[in-house]
Design an enzyme around this catalytic site. Structure first.
Site, PDB file in Angstrom:
ATOM      1  N   CYS A   2       0.855  -1.182   0.000  1.00  0.00           N
ATOM      2  CA  CYS A   2       0.000   0.000   0.000  1.00  0.00           C
ATOM      3  C   CYS A   2       0.894   1.236   0.000  1.00  0.00           C
ATOM      4  CB  CYS A   2      -0.938   0.098   1.182  1.00  0.00           C
ATOM      5  SG  CYS A   2      -2.159  -1.197   1.251  1.00  0.00           S
ATOM      6  N   ARG A  28       4.269  -0.478  -4.692  1.00  0.00           N
ATOM      7  CA  ARG A  28       3.944  -0.951  -3.345  1.00  0.00           C
ATOM      8  C   ARG A  28       2.627  -1.724  -3.315  1.00  0.00           C
ATOM      9  NH1 ARG A  28       6.937   1.868   0.571  1.00  0.00           N
ATOM     10  NH2 ARG A  28       5.445   1.238   2.155  1.00  0.00           N
ATOM     11  N   TRP A  86      -2.632  -2.758  -1.756  1.00  0.00           N
ATOM     12  CA  TRP A  86      -2.299  -4.173  -1.826  1.00  0.00           C
ATOM     13  C   TRP A  86      -3.217  -4.837  -0.794  1.00  0.00           C
ATOM     14  CZ3 TRP A  86      -0.590  -8.145   1.318  1.00  0.00           C
ATOM     15  CH2 TRP A  86      -0.088  -9.277   0.651  1.00  0.00           C
ATOM     16  N   ASN A 112      -1.966   2.519   5.439  1.00  0.00           N
ATOM     17  CA  ASN A 112      -1.069   1.434   5.059  1.00  0.00           C
ATOM     18  C   ASN A 112      -0.746   0.677   6.342  1.00  0.00           C
ATOM     19  OD1 ASN A 112       1.070  -0.193   4.238  1.00  0.00           O
ATOM     20  ND2 ASN A 112       2.549   1.484   4.282  1.00  0.00           N
ATOM     21  N   GLY A 113      -1.008  -0.621   6.352  1.00  0.00           N
ATOM     22  CA  GLY A 113      -0.739  -1.413   7.558  1.00  0.00           C
ATOM     23  C   GLY A 113      -1.912  -2.332   7.847  1.00  0.00           C
ATOM     24  N   GLU A 499      17.331 -18.453  -5.798  1.00  0.00           N
ATOM     25  CA  GLU A 499      16.971 -17.115  -6.258  1.00  0.00           C
ATOM     26  C   GLU A 499      16.492 -17.163  -7.721  1.00  0.00           C
ATOM     27  OE1 GLU A 499      16.220 -14.402  -5.118  1.00  0.00           O
ATOM     28  OE2 GLU A 499      16.534 -12.942  -6.695  1.00  0.00           O
ATOM     29  N   LYS A 503      12.818 -15.904  -8.985  1.00  0.00           N
ATOM     30  CA  LYS A 503      12.620 -14.880 -10.032  1.00  0.00           C
ATOM     31  C   LYS A 503      11.635 -15.383 -11.086  1.00  0.00           C
ATOM     32  CE  LYS A 503      13.687 -12.023  -8.581  1.00  0.00           C
ATOM     33  NZ  LYS A 503      14.328 -11.749  -7.358  1.00  0.00           N
ATOM     34  N   GLU A 506       7.964 -15.577  -9.616  1.00  0.00           N
ATOM     35  CA  GLU A 506       7.223 -14.354  -9.291  1.00  0.00           C
ATOM     36  C   GLU A 506       6.864 -13.518 -10.507  1.00  0.00           C
ATOM     37  OE1 GLU A 506       9.343 -11.802  -6.572  1.00  0.00           O
ATOM     38  OE2 GLU A 506      11.252 -12.261  -7.499  1.00  0.00           O
ATOM     39  N   HIS A 522      17.054 -37.690  -4.095  1.00  0.00           N
ATOM     40  CA  HIS A 522      16.224 -38.013  -2.926  1.00  0.00           C
ATOM     41  C   HIS A 522      14.766 -37.618  -3.145  1.00  0.00           C
ATOM     42  CE1 HIS A 522      19.886 -39.057  -0.851  1.00  0.00           C
ATOM     43  NE2 HIS A 522      20.415 -37.942  -1.338  1.00  0.00           N
ATOM     44  N   LYS A 621       6.097  -4.453  -3.469  1.00  0.00           N
ATOM     45  CA  LYS A 621       7.531  -4.302  -3.289  1.00  0.00           C
ATOM     46  C   LYS A 621       7.948  -4.308  -1.823  1.00  0.00           C
ATOM     47  CE  LYS A 621      11.676  -3.455  -4.785  1.00  0.00           C
ATOM     48  NZ  LYS A 621      12.296  -4.632  -5.374  1.00  0.00           N
TER      49      LYS A 621
HETATM   50  C1  F6R Z   1      11.618 -10.972  -4.568  1.00  0.00           C
HETATM   51  C2  F6R Z   1      11.589  -9.893  -3.602  1.00  0.00           C
HETATM   52  C3  F6R Z   1      11.139 -10.212  -2.233  1.00  0.00           C
HETATM   53  C4  F6R Z   1      11.929  -9.392  -1.220  1.00  0.00           C
HETATM   54  C5  F6R Z   1      11.359  -9.613   0.196  1.00  0.00           C
HETATM   55  C6  F6R Z   1      12.162  -8.881   1.246  1.00  0.00           C
HETATM   56  O1  F6R Z   1      12.122 -10.549  -5.800  1.00  0.00           O
HETATM   57  O2  F6R Z   1      11.894  -8.782  -3.906  1.00  0.00           O
HETATM   58  O3  F6R Z   1      11.220 -11.563  -1.964  1.00  0.00           O
HETATM   59  O4  F6R Z   1      13.263  -9.767  -1.265  1.00  0.00           O
HETATM   60  O5  F6R Z   1      10.042  -9.181   0.232  1.00  0.00           O
HETATM   61  O6  F6R Z   1      12.181  -7.523   1.001  1.00  0.00           O
HETATM   62  P1  F6R Z   1      13.285  -6.587   1.627  1.00  0.00           P
HETATM   63  O7  F6R Z   1      14.577  -6.955   1.043  1.00  0.00           O
HETATM   64  O8  F6R Z   1      12.852  -5.201   1.246  1.00  0.00           O
HETATM   65  O9  F6R Z   1      13.251  -6.803   3.109  1.00  0.00           O
END
Ligand code: F6R
Length: 626
Positions: A2, A28, A86, A112-113, A499, A503, A506, A522, A621
């Site tokens: 948000c 966000r 969000w 937001n929250g 990772e 990627k 998502e 396994h 984000k």
């Molecule tokens: C994936 C991604 C998320 C963040 C996670 C932690 O691409 O961006 O998995 O890594 O939400 O966010 P931060 O690093 O801001 O604490």
């Protein structure tokens, strides 16, 4: 998670500042958006109150909101608040979108929250005759403030103050009323920044909507409120009404950092920035010859780090993968045991933290609710806190005792790319500094490590300059029949397999899993067939022969191999279906290189599948709710 934006000041700016601010904050949350415009008595009037507040909300992004606002709306106002959502409570819909207005229309707010005790408050309000039109916790808060205001016959500011004292949870709110000239804001656990511009105040969840107008920013702390009156008077106070002197900070953020700069998406721009962002992380810290690495921010905590019996690293998501990479690096060079935990698990598991232990939090945003709460809990238990943070001045940057900024710049694309390599580079620096000070790295090795560090940006640039092969491979695997991918690696590269899988998941919505290569025997090997692409990081340094055997095992079962190989590796080219070369490097630094082709491959597959790479579905984000 948000985004909120508000403006108080000159009439000509209000709605435009808020709409363009919401666009900047869309990363966000982007499932619905809304804006409330306050008109003064005389301009528009309300029989009941004087001011009139017009509220526009829409499911979808800020463009949908903007298009839904009729042209007849007066596009001038000295007080406007807006929100990009969000969803937490209630599905994305116009009805659940913010701003929310209280039943008797005395309060309009954006939030937001999460209001954790909203059920209790709602039950009480229903008993008092309140009715609700949305499923949100935010509408409960709007009604609660109105109820307290009416019941206590007090002023607007005190009503907000009293109401917030009943609230359990996290909030950053902007509150306006048709009965008042004031805009009130408050925060607890969710971020809120106030930009002080010549023509007015821009209030937002972070600095990105603000820097276009001013670099002077006041960051509100938890349990603080601010009131702007008559468009010019700003007062800060605690929830108990004691006044606070505002501290204005000058932020170092340029507009071009938050724009696409000719790229099709923020994600592609950010992937391509990595030569420079890794350089920025290293620059100024990498000294000549045998000098210790210069990291002023950690000098104070160095004795604790070097004496630590154990180091915990806590993080979420991509940052958690960086934590795994950091564990390998620190254990290798400093020989201190490192435990990596998901912040969300750590905070609730009653961890065994002993005197002298150090807890490192890794976070791009510096606002992730679980990471912040986990660090706060560790602090209460006596741990020294260390942060690896990207966003300067963020909540976690201010919470920790010491730390390293990654200097990756603003990351707008929801999927983290340059922030991740910044974190891994910062962890490499930390491990080297610790290892050297502990006497584990002799002069020769130290010089070799430094020279390798110095060559990283050039090698990254080389990978980014040759992306045709990656594009061609992505093209082949865009077909819908490839709906599961496996990512395998060993040792230092294993976190990169995780990772890489994240990627792809998502941004392209393709199911993907990362495993240590030897683990597939396994269980996961049962999945292998001709429609199962297996991406294997098979670089020369570190377990090369073992991983070649793993590749043979997969090929014998008709799996498709896409191998990330060291430049010039002819053996694997004969076995793999496709290969992507990365420059030769020591095992220690390979994660930084191996991750980039995986970012690009996910990116291309997602684009070819017509996915919105910057704003993948269901994600946001900055995860400021737990
Ligand atoms: C994936 C991604 C998320 C963040 C996670 C932690 O691409 O961006 O998995 O890594 O939400 O966010 P931060 O690093 O801001 O604490």
């Amino acid at each position: 998670m948000c985004g909120i934006v508000g403006y108080v000041g000159s009439k000509t700016y209000g709605p435009d500042v808020v709409i363009s601010g919401l666009r900047r904050l869309e990363y966000r949350g982007y499932d619905s958006a809304g804006i409330a415009i306050r008109y003064n008595p005389g301009e528009r009037s309300d029989e009941m109150y004087g001011h009139i507040i017009e509220n526009w909300r829409e499911q979808g992004g800020v463009d949908e909101l903007y298009d839904s606002i009729p042209e007849s709306v007066i596009w001038e106002s000295d007080c406007v608040i807006g929100h990009t959502r969000w969803a937490t409570h209630g599905a994305p819909s116009r009805r659940n979108a913010h701003p929310h207005t209280s039943m008797n229309r005395a309060i309009t707010l954006v939030h937001n929250g999460i209001i954790e005790n909203y059920e209790t408050l709602k039950t009480k309000l229903i008993q008092e005759g309140y009715e609700f039109e949305s499923q949100t916790d935010t509408e409960v808060l709007a009604n609660w403030i109105e109820y307290i205001w009416e019941k206590s016959a007090t002023d607007f500011v005190s009503a907000v103050r009293f109401a917030l004292q009943d609230v359990v949870g996290a909030y950053a709110i902007l509150v306006i009323s048709p009965k008042s000239d004031q805009l009130i804001m408050a925060k607890k656990s969710s971020p809120l920044a106030i930009g002080v511009a010549e023509h007015g105040f821009i209030i937002a969840s972070d600095a990105t909507p603000i820097v276009e107008y001013t670099k002077d920013i006041i960051y509100l702390e938890d349990d603080q409120m601010a009131v702007i009156e008559n468009n010019i008077d700003l007062r800060l106070m605690n929830l108990d009404a004691t006044e606070i002197d505002p501290v204005i900070e000058r932020v170092d953020l340029d507009l071009e950092q938050i724009e696409k700069g000719g790229f099709d998406s923020f994600m592609l721009k950010e992937i391509n920035e990595q030569t420079e962002t890794i350089q920025n992380c290293i620059r100024g810290r990498l000294t000549d010859d045998l000098e210790p690495l210069m990291m002023g921010g950690i000098d104070g905590i160095m004795p604790q780090l070097l004496r630590a019996n154990k180091i915990f690293i806590i993080a979420c998501g991509t940052s958690w993968h960086a934590a795994l990479a950091g564990k390998n690096m620190i254990e290798k060079l400093a020989r201190i045991p490192v435990e990596v935990d998901y912040a969300s698990e750590f905070r609730y598991k009653d961890p065994i933290i002993r005197p002298g232990d150090v807890v490192i939090g890794i976070t791009q945003s510096g606002e992730t609710a679980d990471t912040k709460a986990a660090l706060e809990m560790a602090k209460e238990r006596g741990a020294s806190l260390f942060g690896i943070v990207n966003v300067v001045g963020s909540s976690i940057a201010r919470l920790v005792d010491a730390g390293i900024y990654t200097h990756s710049g603003v990351e707008v694309g929801v999927a983290s790319t340059k922030a991740f390599t910044g974190q891994v580079a910062a962890l490499a620096l930390l491990a080297m500094r610790m290892g050297r000070q502990l006497g584990n790295i002799n002069d020769d090795s130290y010089l070799r490590l430094k020279s390798a560090l110095r060559s990283i940006p050039k090698k990254v640039a080389k990978i980014l300059a040759n992306t045709d092969d990656i594009l061609a491979i992505a093209d082949e695997y865009t077909d819908e029949k490839y709906h599961d991918f496996l990512y395998l690696a060993r040792g230092f590269n294993f976190p990169i397999a995780l990772e890489g899988a994240l990627k792809l998941k998502e941004i392209s919505y393709i199911h993907a899993e990362g495993y240590p290569a030897a683990e597939i025997k396994h269980g996961p090997i049962a999945l292998i067939d001709h429609e199962m692409p297996v991406i294997v990081i098979a670089t020369k340094k570190g377990h090369y022969e073992k991983i070649v055997s793993n590749i043979h095992e997969i090929k014998s079962r008709n799996g498709k191999i896409i191998a990330i190989v060291t430049e010039g590796d002819e053996t694997l080219k004969k076995i793999a279906d496709h290969w992507i070369e990365i420059p030769e490097s020591s095992e220690f630094f390979t994660p930084l290189f191996a991750t980039i082709p995986l970012q690009l491959m996910s990116y291309y597959i997602a684009v070819m599948r017509n996915c919105n790479v910057d704003q993948p579905r269901n994600l946001a984000k900055s995860v400021t709710v737990e």
